[in-house]
Write an enzyme that holds these catalytic residues in place. Sequence first.
Site, PDB file in Angstrom:
ATOM      1  N   LYS A 118      24.486  42.569  67.940  1.00 43.32           N
ATOM      2  CA  LYS A 118      25.352  42.811  66.776  1.00 43.32           C
ATOM      3  C   LYS A 118      25.858  41.516  66.171  1.00 43.32           C
ATOM      4  O   LYS A 118      26.271  41.477  65.016  1.00 43.32           O
ATOM      5  CB  LYS A 118      26.542  43.676  67.189  1.00 43.32           C
ATOM      6  CG  LYS A 118      26.180  45.129  67.385  1.00 43.32           C
ATOM      7  CD  LYS A 118      27.441  45.905  67.604  1.00 43.32           C
ATOM      8  CE  LYS A 118      27.203  47.402  67.517  1.00 43.32           C
ATOM      9  NZ  LYS A 118      28.399  48.155  67.842  1.00 43.32           N
ATOM     10  N   GLU A 119      25.904  40.481  67.005  1.00 46.24           N
ATOM     11  CA  GLU A 119      26.383  39.184  66.525  1.00 46.24           C
ATOM     12  C   GLU A 119      25.321  38.147  66.862  1.00 46.24           C
ATOM     13  O   GLU A 119      25.415  37.503  67.910  1.00 46.24           O
ATOM     14  CB  GLU A 119      27.711  38.830  67.213  1.00 46.24           C
ATOM     15  CG  GLU A 119      28.776  39.893  67.032  1.00 46.24           C
ATOM     16  CD  GLU A 119      30.124  39.573  67.677  1.00 46.24           C
ATOM     17  OE1 GLU A 119      31.142  39.961  67.116  1.00 46.24           O
ATOM     18  OE2 GLU A 119      30.142  38.923  68.747  1.00 46.24           O
ATOM     19  N   ASP A 148      31.233  37.226  75.676  1.00 44.04           N
ATOM     20  CA  ASP A 148      31.528  38.478  76.381  1.00 44.04           C
ATOM     21  C   ASP A 148      30.280  39.338  76.517  1.00 44.04           C
ATOM     22  O   ASP A 148      30.293  40.351  77.214  1.00 44.04           O
ATOM     23  CB  ASP A 148      32.625  39.266  75.661  1.00 44.04           C
ATOM     24  CG  ASP A 148      33.992  39.028  76.263  1.00 44.04           C
ATOM     25  OD1 ASP A 148      34.056  38.367  77.316  1.00 44.04           O
ATOM     26  OD2 ASP A 148      34.994  39.494  75.691  1.00 44.04           O
ATOM     27  N   LYS A 288      38.887  41.278  73.496  1.00 45.10           N
ATOM     28  CA  LYS A 288      38.965  39.902  72.983  1.00 45.10           C
ATOM     29  C   LYS A 288      40.192  39.152  73.517  1.00 45.10           C
ATOM     30  O   LYS A 288      40.111  37.952  73.787  1.00 45.10           O
ATOM     31  CB  LYS A 288      39.011  39.948  71.458  1.00 45.10           C
ATOM     32  CG  LYS A 288      38.966  38.593  70.835  1.00 45.10           C
ATOM     33  CD  LYS A 288      39.059  38.725  69.333  1.00 45.10           C
ATOM     34  CE  LYS A 288      39.285  37.379  68.700  1.00 45.10           C
ATOM     35  NZ  LYS A 288      39.742  37.529  67.315  1.00 45.10           N
ATOM     36  N   ASP A 312      36.479  33.712  65.249  1.00 48.27           N
ATOM     37  CA  ASP A 312      35.471  34.702  65.603  1.00 48.27           C
ATOM     38  C   ASP A 312      34.117  34.084  65.304  1.00 48.27           C
ATOM     39  O   ASP A 312      34.023  33.181  64.461  1.00 48.27           O
ATOM     40  CB  ASP A 312      35.638  35.958  64.740  1.00 48.27           C
ATOM     41  CG  ASP A 312      36.883  36.735  65.124  1.00 48.27           C
ATOM     42  OD1 ASP A 312      37.452  36.441  66.188  1.00 48.27           O
ATOM     43  OD2 ASP A 312      37.285  37.628  64.354  1.00 48.27           O
ATOM     44  N   ASP A 454      45.308  40.605  67.838  1.00 52.12           N
ATOM     45  CA  ASP A 454      45.793  39.536  66.963  1.00 52.12           C
ATOM     46  C   ASP A 454      47.170  39.894  66.406  1.00 52.12           C
ATOM     47  O   ASP A 454      48.152  39.158  66.575  1.00 52.12           O
ATOM     48  CB  ASP A 454      44.791  39.259  65.833  1.00 52.12           C
ATOM     49  CG  ASP A 454      44.237  40.518  65.178  1.00 52.12           C
ATOM     50  OD1 ASP A 454      44.551  41.621  65.651  1.00 52.12           O
ATOM     51  OD2 ASP A 454      43.510  40.402  64.179  1.00 52.12           O
TER      52      ASP A 454
END
Length: 738
Positions: A118-119, A148, A288, A312, A454
């Site tokens: 996904k990233e 992660d 996160k 990020d 956050d």
Amino acid sequence: MVGGPKNATTPPLNTHKLLHRATFNRLYMAVYTVALLSLLYHHIHTLLNSPSTTSFIFTLLLLLSDLVLAFSWLCTQAFHFRPIRRHEFIENLETMIVKQAKEFPAVDIFICTADPYKEPPIGTVNTALSVMAYDYLPEKISVYVSDDGGSQATLFAFMEAAKFARYWLPFCRENNVVERCPEAYFNGSFYGSSSPDALKMKTMYESMKGRVENAVESGKIEEEHIDDNEEMQEAFAKWTDNFTRQVHPTIIQVLLANTKDRDVSGKLMPNLIYVSREKSKMHPHHFKAGALNALVRVSATMTNAPIVLTLDCDTYSNDPQTIKRALCYFFDPEIRSTTAYVQFPQIFRGLNKGDIYFCEHKRLFQINPLGMDGLLGPNYVGTGCFFQRRAFFGCPSSFIQPELPELSPNYVVKKPIGSVEILELAHRVAACSYENHNAWGIKLGFRYGSLVEDYYTGYRMQCEGWRSIFCSPKRSAFLGDSPVTLIDLLSQCKRWTNGLLDVLFSRYSTITFGFQKMGLLMSFAYTYYAIWPILCIALTIYAFIPQLALLKGISTFPQISDPRFLLYVFLFIGANGKDLLDFHLENGTFERWWNSQRMWMICGLSSFLFGCIDYTLSSLGISVRGFDLTSKVQDDELSKRYDQGTFEFGVASPMFVPMTMAAIINVASFVMGSIGLFRSGIRNMEGLILQILLSGFVVINCWPVYEAMVFRSDNGRMSTKITLIAAFLTSIMCLLAY
Ligand SMILES: O=c1ccn([C@@H]2O[C@H](COP(=O)(O)OP(=O)(O)O[C@H]3O[C@H](CO)[C@@H](O)[C@H](O)[C@H]3O)[C@@H](O)[C@H]2O)c(=O)[nH]1
Ligand SMILES: [Mn+2]
């Protein structure tokens, strides 16, 4: 107001001014409050004089939804009461305060990634390269990548990045490149393909990209890439057969060390460290926030820089001056000791012209922080934020000593980062059991307990007495990716909704605890977000109730001849007009504003609603929640439709059902109402005009839904299943109302 060393000879580092609009805002607040109060009075009056039970129920529901909307409006006033804008004087910092590059503080940069599919690792690599190339002494920078996803491909990508950086960093310096994110540079207007050096860089970049993408695709690392590197072989050997994302040992790999690694021009390089913290099914990993806390500790053992930047993987640096810009605040003696963080706005690239899904979140990221900045400071938004390390260890006035002296923010690391002792300690603090029986996530570091770590962390820090700064330079300091499909955006908002409810219903609720610790306005500001999900009540009622009533011929709003009709018109135009003005003042276009209000309604009927349901189910222990990552991968067909501004309903998600139902019922009531109007004339329909107008307004907003249901044939059209389910449920609803 000018900030900076207060001494006649030292020049200022920053300044801020109250925006002119503050006066108008306060005036508007006063007038609108009166109008709102009269509306509520009118509701209660109508409720008490209801002619029938049905109209009593309708009025009660409308009263409820107006109360929710009014409270939300009240909370937003915190953003308009004292908005300020800041400006920094980087030149003063460089020439007058810190005269030599080596006197600048070290900076630890954290980059989070969690899934190589996904990233894509090449994106994370680009982010890392963009910050390694900051206009700052390279050996003062340490980049820590938290993986992660525990992926070999990501580690491999960073091995490659370390090699490429040896060329990229001097290239940026020597050519004064402003776009220091390679992908952005090679695709942008600055790239002069005529220069042989640039061309060489591009070839090198493309070949690295190819190797990284191959590694992701094949899922394994070709022997040939590591056969001459014993250390890397050892690292990759940790990916044994029983290594999974959820269960694996800690992997920490120093890829570049500022003591020995030099670029091709002979200059020292930044530290680059890959960290994949230990995972096990026995210990919660806190998503996160957990990853960031592991990095706070690992970085403490290795470099312990006083300044920390969190990013990020999808947020790259767009301005090489940014560290110095942030330092204009951390060097200001007036605010230094109380400023926990300097937040830059999240700005996104690649949005289509009208930003159809309103991914920009202009209010959240650009407008509202100006208002909070004039109070105690903006909320933390997870990326593009510089912290002082001290802020992770208790409030400004009482320091909390961590359990290991080496983790303390004032500890000086004496050994080189690659040394055995340091690595041993780093592994120890990245272990999944490390947080048993200590204060991490509770009082230390990033706070656990909410999926919006956050928002929650910034909130708790501000409750402790820390302040924050909103720094929004002309040239965006960072650029990020945003979701490009409707379902991705809705899922993202649903996750946020979930996290916000965690905070709202915790003992640290923004309404009670926040009010006690930060006063009314700051509590309002945080509460505005915390009650986002609750808006689903108001939006759902407004999408269905007046329309059902219209179909039944029951009037829910005043007649045209009634002065209270004007009250409704004023409230509607007043709120929207003011919002449009705020948008315009921050360079927003009408089209984007229009889309933003449409998305607000859509979210109300999807993300907020489903977020509330999910939250309730998980609170009852019926389901478990996770952090659904936003996909950063672009599918060609989807991108094409997105660029054309076409809505994407391709997946058959239950989240589309309520909005489709609303689309159906509104068009039905609008058509029926209009026919009635045509037949019996305005005079006989006076009491129903507002309902017809409301349905019409929703119909215009729902246009993409009708297109997707009826007129489109591409893959992004609404699935027949969803249309049928929605039609079925709408008919049942109408039957029940009759
Ligand atoms: O278990 C996890 C889950 C996520 N992430 C990282 O968290 C970041 C944010 O995830 P993303 O899917 O991009 O979520 P967004 O909704 O786009 O992110 C916004 O909302 C998040 C909170 O929900 C904040 O953490 C982000 O900073 C903020 O930009 C990414 O870098 C992820 O790699 C982890 O490191 N570990
Ligand atoms: Mn993101």
